[in-house]
Write a protein that holds these residues in place. Structure first.
Motif, short mmCIF file in Angstrom:
data_model
loop_
_atom_site.label_atom_id
_atom_site.label_comp_id
_atom_site.label_asym_id
_atom_site.label_seq_id
_atom_site.Cartn_x
_atom_site.Cartn_y
_atom_site.Cartn_z
N VAL A 200 0.82 -1.21 0.00
CA VAL A 200 0.00 0.00 0.00
C VAL A 200 0.86 1.26 0.00
CG1 VAL A 200 -1.90 -1.18 1.17
CG2 VAL A 200 -0.21 0.06 2.53
N LYS A 201 2.14 1.11 0.36
CA LYS A 201 3.03 2.28 0.41
C LYS A 201 4.47 1.82 0.22
CE LYS A 201 4.25 6.25 3.31
NZ LYS A 201 4.08 6.89 4.65
N LYS A 202 5.25 2.65 -0.52
CA LYS A 202 6.66 2.34 -0.71
C LYS A 202 7.47 3.62 -0.61
CE LYS A 202 4.88 -0.80 -4.03
NZ LYS A 202 4.58 -0.91 -5.44
N ASP A 203 8.54 3.58 0.16
CA ASP A 203 9.51 4.68 0.24
C ASP A 203 10.80 4.19 -0.40
OD1 ASP A 203 7.75 6.34 1.59
OD2 ASP A 203 8.34 5.56 3.56
N ILE A 209 14.31 0.07 -0.56
CA ILE A 209 12.86 0.31 -0.66
C ILE A 209 12.26 -0.14 0.66
CG2 ILE A 209 10.72 -0.10 -1.93
CD1 ILE A 209 12.37 -1.14 -4.26
N LEU A 210 11.54 0.76 1.34
CA LEU A 210 10.78 0.39 2.52
C LEU A 210 9.33 0.17 2.09
CD1 LEU A 210 10.56 -0.08 5.58
CD2 LEU A 210 10.04 2.37 5.82
N VAL A 211 8.87 -1.07 2.22
CA VAL A 211 7.57 -1.47 1.71
C VAL A 211 6.60 -1.70 2.87
CG1 VAL A 211 6.35 -3.12 0.26
CG2 VAL A 211 8.73 -2.60 -0.21
N ASP A 212 5.42 -1.14 2.77
CA ASP A 212 4.38 -1.29 3.79
C ASP A 212 3.17 -1.97 3.14
OD1 ASP A 212 2.46 -1.11 5.75
OD2 ASP A 212 2.38 1.08 5.80
N VAL A 284 23.13 -3.38 -8.05
CA VAL A 284 21.84 -4.05 -8.21
C VAL A 284 20.75 -2.98 -8.30
CG1 VAL A 284 20.13 -5.57 -7.13
CG2 VAL A 284 22.58 -6.11 -6.97
N THR A 285 19.79 -3.18 -9.19
CA THR A 285 18.60 -2.33 -9.24
C THR A 285 17.35 -3.18 -9.02
OG1 THR A 285 18.39 -2.57 -11.64
CG2 THR A 285 19.69 -0.69 -10.81
N VAL A 286 16.38 -2.61 -8.31
CA VAL A 286 15.10 -3.27 -8.05
C VAL A 286 14.00 -2.27 -8.35
CG1 VAL A 286 13.63 -4.40 -6.34
CG2 VAL A 286 16.12 -4.73 -6.25
N ASP A 287 13.09 -2.62 -9.25
CA ASP A 287 12.02 -1.69 -9.63
C ASP A 287 10.92 -1.60 -8.58
OD1 ASP A 287 13.33 -1.18 -11.98
OD2 ASP A 287 12.08 -2.52 -13.19
N ASP A 288 10.54 -2.73 -7.99
CA ASP A 288 9.35 -2.74 -7.13
C ASP A 288 9.35 -4.02 -6.31
OD1 ASP A 288 6.97 -1.93 -6.01
OD2 ASP A 288 5.92 -1.70 -7.92
N ALA A 289 8.34 -4.16 -5.45
CA ALA A 289 8.20 -5.37 -4.63
C ALA A 289 6.73 -5.66 -4.40
CB ALA A 289 8.91 -5.21 -3.29
#
Length: 731
Positions: A200-203, A209-212, A284-289
């Motif tokens: 629901v939220k990503k910083d 990436i801090l994922v909530d 390393v790159t990460v687009d999303d989670a």
């Protein structure tokens, strides 16, 4: 180091789990329907071993603390049948096997056989070291189901003349099953299903990436659009503070990335979290989670709504808490320990009866906890947890009426009880011996020395359970023995522990003398066990339950029983206020599931600490879900009065609410209740019920006769399939 989960493999597991979803919790024995079968309890023990040994913390493997049994590796299955006509039978086996008809063996490992008309015995002997020996047989009439007989020890022998023994010492029992109803849905391949969910939220920053995910959840983290070479580290948190504490969070995973093209990566280990702090090297790159949410496909049948929105939220969060902790078995918590603890499971059974009424998860858990003979320690090494296992058997029969399960489990009940009775002291009381853990509750300074009254109460109730089950087995002498023993122990409890001056049972005896300490545990259990006289109940309510000088309970675990005792005595108004204060207190702190322990005196991040660790506390613990049970049993007021709800009572208590409505599941349909201050509406799909209520005016009911019982108490008989409306005035 955690390996990348093979997505092709995962898809296979998802497919197996989803195809099992609809049949996941049906009854074991279905006439003329083939299902995989095994020695009863073996699959449950094997599966629980697999599940409980998945626990890791920060990359370290953390196995259970107790002995784990294994399945029998060689099992014989057989069925006697009279076929009206010849038929072709499909065969599926997990393991190496020998197949015979009427004692004549087939060559090789046939996948199907032709059986002529007439009387025959088909038998298979199966060896499997890796997983429980299991078979699947499907013909027009001959099918594998729980009516097959199985043994782990075929004591047949043949003498020098080639003649088989006339007398057999082999013990056969009915097969176990869990409705794996197709030959290609083998039991050893079972996995829980998953579904993808988004955060629901990503910083997001350059290398993190801090994922909530918005609420507590459980499953596999999936990194999207991963490219480069280097390390990715995941720090999981039930709270934001935990996810942002790389040195003190309970769970973390690392993964080496080496990908020249963008690809999605799913971590292998399932984890509990709300927040995930994803950190990765500069290369390393990460687009999303996202995540793959793993769940048990149980059907929520129970419901509760009322005029108080906070109570509605408490019920909803309790239901979600139990859902997360309902997996292959009822576990304690999804972060820590992810094990099957008997005391935790006993409460989950009770909540289950008012939310899912999923009997197979109860029986699987009871089988897994009991394990096998010989008995060498208490269940989970905890004395009280052994007795909760017996209590779980007692309640299971009362709610389900399932005599077949009692028949299968009774020999294991006997051996466990005999082991317990052999450990009593000279006064016939249970006392902790070397290797025993006397738990009771997490409470500062709670003494476990000497003969603790609480353990004697649980033993007494366990012996009553043995008497009940012995009666069901037709073992009249044994039933009488246990009734006599339990009555004698109950008398000792009041002789040794009742203190007239204190108006309560004391906590313990040491060196044959009462201690001065009075705790809530024995006293509140004696209320709903109905061991006290009415005068003693009132005395204990005043001197213990309503006395702030007695050490307070801070775990939802024992708060469950404290509030049940108060509800038993008609204190629903006080219990409602406590639910709003205690469980509502957790909601006010942002809880999305209920915790292992809650102490309102704590503040800030101190709420997350336990066991000497900053984030050691479980924020999603099954024993936190008890409002489901309390609101179903003591507010809607529904409970069985005869096994399997063949008879039941509905005694609604508003307890300060203006209105409430809900449904309670039973083995054969639901019981629905709606109640406000002027009207009660009920209907039931099962049994014969009694609606019991109080009214300050003479009530009326067009659909049934109202019977006055005295002191403003009235009753109406409730028939199956009929709706009733009572006009009354609440007191």
């Amino acid at each position: 180091m955690t390996n990348i989960l093979n997505l092709k493999k995962l898809s296979k597991y998802i497919g197996v789990a989803l195809c099992l979803g609809m049949m996941f919790f049906a009854d074991a024995a279905v006439a003329q329907k083939a299902t995989w079968i095994w020695y009863p309890g073996d699959y449950e023990i094997w599966l629980s071993n697999k599940m409980q040994n998945r626990r890791t913390e920060r990359g370290a493997f953390l196995p259970p603390l107790w002995k784990e049994d294994s399945h029998y590796v060689l099992v014989e299955f057989h069925k006697d049948i009279d076929l009206p006509k010849a038929e072709k039978v499909e065969i599926g086996v997990e393991g190496q096997y020998n197949l015979k008809i009427d004692g004549k063996a087939f060559a090789g490992y046939p996948k199907s056989i032709d059986i002529p008309a007439g009387k025959h015995r088909i038998s298979l002997k199966v060896y499997n070291q890796a997983s429980p020996p299991a078979i699947y047989v499907k013909g027009d009439k001959l099918v594998s189901d729980a009516s097959w007989l199985v043994t782990f020890e075929d004591r047949e022998w043949i003498d020098a003349s080639g003649k088989s023994s006339d007398l057999s010492a082999t013990t056969y029992v009915n097969a176990g099953a869990w409705n794996f109803n197709e030959v290609n849905t083998s039991p050893s391949a079972f996995r829980l299903p998953v579904t993808e969910q988004q955060a629901v939220k990503k910083d997001k920053s350059a290398n993190s990436i801090l994922v909530d995910f918005g609420k507590e959840t459980f499953g596999f983290v999936k990194l999207l659009g991963v490219k480069g070479k280097g390390k990715a580290t995941l720090y999981f948190g039930e709270s934001k503070e935990e996810a942002l504490s790389p040195d003190h969070g309970e769970l973390m995973d690392e993964l080496q990335i080496d990908q020249s093209q963008k690809a999605d990566v799913t971590f292998e280990g399932s984890r509990a979290f709300r927040y995930v702090n994803i950190k990765f090297d500069g290369g390393v790159t990460v687009d999303d989670a996202s995540m793959l949410y793993e769940y048990s496909p149980v059907e929520q049948r129970g419901s509760f709504k009322c005029n108080d929105e906070q109570i509605n939220k408490i019920w909803d969060v309790a239901a979600y808490t139990l859902h997360l902790n309902t997996r292959e078995f009822f576990i304690d918590g999804i972060k820590r320990d992810r094990w099957v603890w008997s005391g935790d499971a006993y409460q989950s059974y009770a909540m289950n009866y008012y939310l899912y009424f999923d009997s197979p998860t109860v029986t699987r858990t009871l089988y897994a906890l009991r394990g096998k003979d010989p008995v060498t320690s208490h269940i989970n090494t905890i004395m009280d947890y052994t007795f909760y296992w017996f209590l779980g058997i007692h309640d299971y029969y009362q709610y389900t009426g399932d005599k077949a399960f009692i028949k299968q489990m009774y020999p294991r009940m006997q051996s466990l009880m005999n082991w317990c009775l052999a450990r009593r002291d000279k006064d016939g009381l249970m006392v902790g011996l070397p290797g025993d853990w006397t738990f009771i509750d997490w409470a500062d300074g709670l003494s476990k020395k000497g003969e603790v009254s609480f353990e004697q109460l649980l033993l007494c109730r366990s012996m009553e359970t043995m008497g009940l089950c012995a009666d069901l087995m037709g073992e009249k002498a044994e039933a009488a023995k246990y009734r006599q023993m339990s009555a004698a122990l109950k008398a000792k409890i009041f002789q040794y522990y009742w203190n007239a001056q204190k108006g309560a049972l004391v906590h313990s005896r040491v060196n044959g003398k009462q201690t001065d300490n009075v705790t809530r545990y024995s006293n509140m259990f004696s209320i709903f066990f109905n061991y006290f006289t009415e005068a003693q109940k009132q005395q204990v309510k005043k001197t213990v339950l309503m006395n702030d000088k007695i050490q307070k309970i801070t775990t939802p675990y024992m708060h469950f029983y404290e509030l049940e005792a108060l509800c038993t005595m008609g204190e629903q108004n006080a219990v409602l206020k406590e639910m709003k204060s205690y469980w509502g207190g957790m909601l006010n702190l942002g809880a999305t599931t209920f915790w292992e322990e809650y102490n309102p005196a704590k503040s800030g991040a101190d709420h997350y600490s336990m066991y000497g660790r900053e984030f050691g506390k479980s924020l999603c613990h099954a024993w936190g879900a008890s409002p489901i049970y309390l609101l179903g049993k003591y507010y809607l007021g529904v409970k069985p009065t005869a096994p399997g709800y063949s008879k039941y009572i509905i005694a609604p208590k508003l307890g300060g609410l203006q209105w409430m409505e809900g449904s309670v599941p039973t083995p054969n349909g639901d019981i629905s209740v709606r109640c406000d201050t002027k009207q009660i509406k009920v209907s039931a799909d099962t049994g014969t019920g009694t609606l019991q209520f109080t009214s300050s005016t003479l009530p009326t009911c067009k659909e049934g006769a109202v019977v006055a019982k005295g002191k403003n108490v009235y009753e109406v008989s409730i028939a199956k399939g009929k709706k009733y409306t009572v006009e009354y005035t609440a007191m």
